[in-house]
Design a protein around this motif. Structure first.
Motif, PDB file in Angstrom:
ATOM      1  N   SER A  43      -6.055  -2.016  16.431  1.00  0.00           N
ATOM      2  CA  SER A  43      -7.987  -2.979  16.338  1.00  0.00           C
ATOM      3  C   SER A  43      -8.503  -2.911  14.958  1.00  0.00           C
ATOM      4  O   SER A  43     -10.024  -3.294  15.521  1.00  0.00           O
ATOM      5  N   ALA A  44      -8.520  -2.604  13.860  1.00  0.00           N
ATOM      6  CA  ALA A  44      -9.183  -2.788  12.540  1.00  0.00           C
ATOM      7  C   ALA A  44      -8.763  -4.256  12.389  1.00  0.00           C
ATOM      8  O   ALA A  44      -7.739  -4.394  12.003  1.00  0.00           O
ATOM      9  N   ASP A  52     -10.654  -3.159   5.345  1.00  0.00           N
ATOM     10  CA  ASP A  52     -10.292  -2.622   6.803  1.00  0.00           C
ATOM     11  C   ASP A  52     -12.008  -2.623   7.251  1.00  0.00           C
ATOM     12  O   ASP A  52     -12.651  -1.838   7.108  1.00  0.00           O
ATOM     13  N   TYR A  53     -11.963  -3.677   8.434  1.00  0.00           N
ATOM     14  CA  TYR A  53     -13.411  -3.368   8.984  1.00  0.00           C
ATOM     15  C   TYR A  53     -12.842  -3.169  10.584  1.00  0.00           C
ATOM     16  O   TYR A  53     -11.915  -3.891  11.107  1.00  0.00           O
ATOM     17  N   PRO A  54     -13.206  -2.039  10.614  1.00  0.00           N
ATOM     18  CA  PRO A  54     -12.890  -1.570  12.872  1.00  0.00           C
ATOM     19  C   PRO A  54     -14.270  -2.546  13.178  1.00  0.00           C
ATOM     20  O   PRO A  54     -14.967  -3.314  13.235  1.00  0.00           O
ATOM     21  N   ALA A  55     -13.293  -3.221  14.184  1.00  0.00           N
ATOM     22  CA  ALA A  55     -14.076  -4.099  15.547  1.00  0.00           C
ATOM     23  C   ALA A  55     -14.934  -3.552  16.022  1.00  0.00           C
ATOM     24  O   ALA A  55     -14.749  -2.086  16.417  1.00  0.00           O
ATOM     25  N   ALA A  74     -21.734  -8.843  13.533  1.00  0.00           N
ATOM     26  CA  ALA A  74     -19.880  -8.400  13.063  1.00  0.00           C
ATOM     27  C   ALA A  74     -19.680  -9.526  11.891  1.00  0.00           C
ATOM     28  O   ALA A  74     -19.182  -9.141  11.239  1.00  0.00           O
ATOM     29  N   ALA A  75     -19.712 -10.958  12.636  1.00  0.00           N
ATOM     30  CA  ALA A  75     -19.888 -12.046  11.122  1.00  0.00           C
ATOM     31  C   ALA A  75     -19.744 -12.047  10.699  1.00  0.00           C
ATOM     32  O   ALA A  75     -19.881 -12.094   9.165  1.00  0.00           O
TER      33      ALA A  75
END
Length: 177
Positions: free
Chosen positions: A101-102, A114-117, A144-145
């Motif tokens: 999910s990242a 790594d960016y977790p959603a 988030a964007a």
């Protein structure tokens, strides 16, 4: 006077809006959201429209009026059809891929990012150089964007970096001898 606040918010088919005091709830095919309106504004549901009005003519009440109307409008629009932001990666070796999910980004650094959603935001990678964020909450999708773009903002000389799909990068010429 607010020009935005004067407009009534139409409620599309398939969306139910309930007003309970200062709390406005919207439920639609994509999900459910709620917003607590400030005490300086009143909310009324008449037929298939939501009306927002200031309590009095004070400056704080008028400044909150348009903002409250826009928040409710975005909430209704989000539960009817989701918001989408598209990011593009420009640069040699810049890639994105999903790891569970990242979101894993290779942006020219010595390490991958790594960016977790975040909750309520769905991230998809249709191509290695394209990231699509969708969700019902406009603020969360935009935040988030912006966070992903901040890892490597576009630079003005070659245009390398993470940019919005509809963003224009003003180019500079560079040094001459």
């Amino acid at each position: 006077m607010s020009r935005i606040g004067k407009k009534a918010i139409p409620v599309p088919g398939g969306v139910t809006v309930t007003v309970d005091g200062q709390t406005v709830k919207a439920k639609g095919p994509k999900g459910e959201l709620s917003f607590i309106v400030t005490d300086l504004c009143t909310v009324a549901l008449e037929e298939n429209e939501v009306l927002v009005k200031p309590v009095n003519d004070s400056k704080p009440a008028r400044s909150q009026w348009g903002m409250s109307r826009t928040q409710i409008s975005n909430m209704i629009q989000g539960v009817a059809n989701e918001f989408t932001k598209t990011l593009e990666l420009v640069g040699v070796g810049y890639r994105a891929q999903m790891k569970g999910s990242a979101l894993s980004l290779a942006l020219g650094y010595s390490h991958d990012i790594d960016y977790p959603a975040p909750d309520g935001v769905k991230i998809t990678v249709p191509k290695q150089t394209e990231i699509v964020l969708t969700g019902i909450d406009k603020q969360k999708v935009g935040q988030a964007a912006a966070e992903i773009r901040a890892f490597r903002p576009p630079e003005p000389y070659k245009g390398k970096g993470v940019k919005y799909a509809d963003e224009y990068i003003f180019r500079k010429e560079g040094k001459k001898k």
